[in-house]
Write an enzyme that holds these catalytic residues in place. Structure first.
Site, PDB file in Angstrom:
ATOM      1  N   SER A  86      36.478 -48.166   0.974  1.00  0.00           N
ATOM      2  CA  SER A  86      37.121 -47.112   1.696  1.00  0.00           C
ATOM      3  C   SER A  86      36.888 -45.803   1.265  1.00  0.00           C
ATOM      4  CB  SER A  86      38.486 -47.381   1.897  1.00  0.00           C
ATOM      5  OG  SER A  86      39.175 -46.913   3.059  1.00  0.00           O
ATOM      6  N   LYS A 138      58.412 -35.136  16.734  1.00  0.00           N
ATOM      7  CA  LYS A 138      58.764 -34.380  15.505  1.00  0.00           C
ATOM      8  C   LYS A 138      59.308 -35.504  14.416  1.00  0.00           C
ATOM      9  CE  LYS A 138      58.903 -30.830  12.806  1.00  0.00           C
ATOM     10  NZ  LYS A 138      57.520 -30.196  12.305  1.00  0.00           N
TER      11      LYS A 138
END
Length: 270
Positions: A86, A138
């Site tokens: 990765s 949020k």
């Protein structure tokens, strides 16, 4: 333009090791080491990577710094150790050449983001949250509730954008077509031998093989070239005691799991 190599560094090959998860501390250490290599005007760098990957931004900053080092004329060769997956791959493709052990675990090209839905547990113990927020998203990935469909779509767009950046970097660094990269960039892992078949690495061998290649690319005699390691991670005395290294590794894994919760990661997570 390549550096006018100074006499005292003409026979010096730099080495930087990236070991363990890639996070802020690793980025700071490695960027400082790369700067030192640049200041010393070393003609070649051996980049040893033994990492499952880590945070996206930290991996990108190291990748960019390596590309700038190459622009100055330094020849960079990456050596993949036990694992370079990765984010480790993302950093590695900034090198001019990559050497992996036949059994190296590599690949895992992709992005992962995880959150914790503890709503059932919290309800069972009688804990609830009161949230006041300025916008609809949020409190996305809040642990006291499941994702809404809109939130899941929003996060998928974030992951897709990060994935596109990863694929582009691999394709550019390895000279591959993006369609070809996407065909195997689905999170799967490879051995070093398999990675060579896909064009992810240039050759098979150990760190010494990579060191010799770096020296040769810089027109140095491998037998007469000395290697200097920059940015060595600090040694901990506790790690020398029986069982302490395993305990520290477990503690590190737990702390990273908590610290990285909710972050897009270029990380191999078996």
């Amino acid at each position: 333009m390549p550096w006018p190599w100074r006499r005292k560094t003409r026979r010096t090959l730099a080495r930087i090791a990236i070991e363990g998860p890639i996070a802020g501390a690793t980025r700071t250490r490695v960027l400082k080491a790369i700067h030192q290599v640049e200041q010393r005007e070393c003609p070649a760098l051996l980049l040893r990577i033994d990492s499952p990957g880590g945070t996206v931004g930290d991996s990108q900053e190291i990748h960019s710094s390596l590309l700038r080092l190459r622009e100055k004329g330094c020849r960079v060769v990456a050596s993949f150790g036990n694992i370079s997956a990765s984010g480790g791959v993302y950093i590695g493709v900034a090198a001019e050449k990559i050497i992996a052990n036949p059994g190296t675990i590599t690949g895992s090209i992709g992005v992962i983001l995880r959150g914790n839905n503890l709503s059932k547990l919290l309800k069972r113990v009688g804990v609830s949250f009161e949230t006041v927020k300025s916008g609809l998203y949020k409190d996305i990935l809040s642990p006291d509730r499941a994702l809404t469909e809109g939130e899941r779509e929003l996060l998928q767009g974030l992951i897709d954008s990060s994935y596109d950046q990863f694929v582009e970097a691999v394709a550019t660094g390895r000279g591959l077509d993006q369609k070809l990269v996407r065909a195997f960039a689905d999170g799967r892992v490879f051995s070093g031998a398999q990675a060579k078949e896909h064009g992810l690495v240039d050759g098979l061998g150990d760190e010494e093989t990579a060191r010799r290649l770096a020296a040769e690319l810089a027109d140095l005699d491998p037998a007469k070239t000395r290697t200097i390691t920059f940015g060595s991670p600090p040694k901990r005395f506790a790690g020398l005691l029986p069982g302490r290294s395993q305990l520290r590794g477990l503690g590190q894994a737990l702390s990273l799991e908590l610290a990285w919760n909710g972050q897009p990661l270029w990380l191999y997570r078996p």
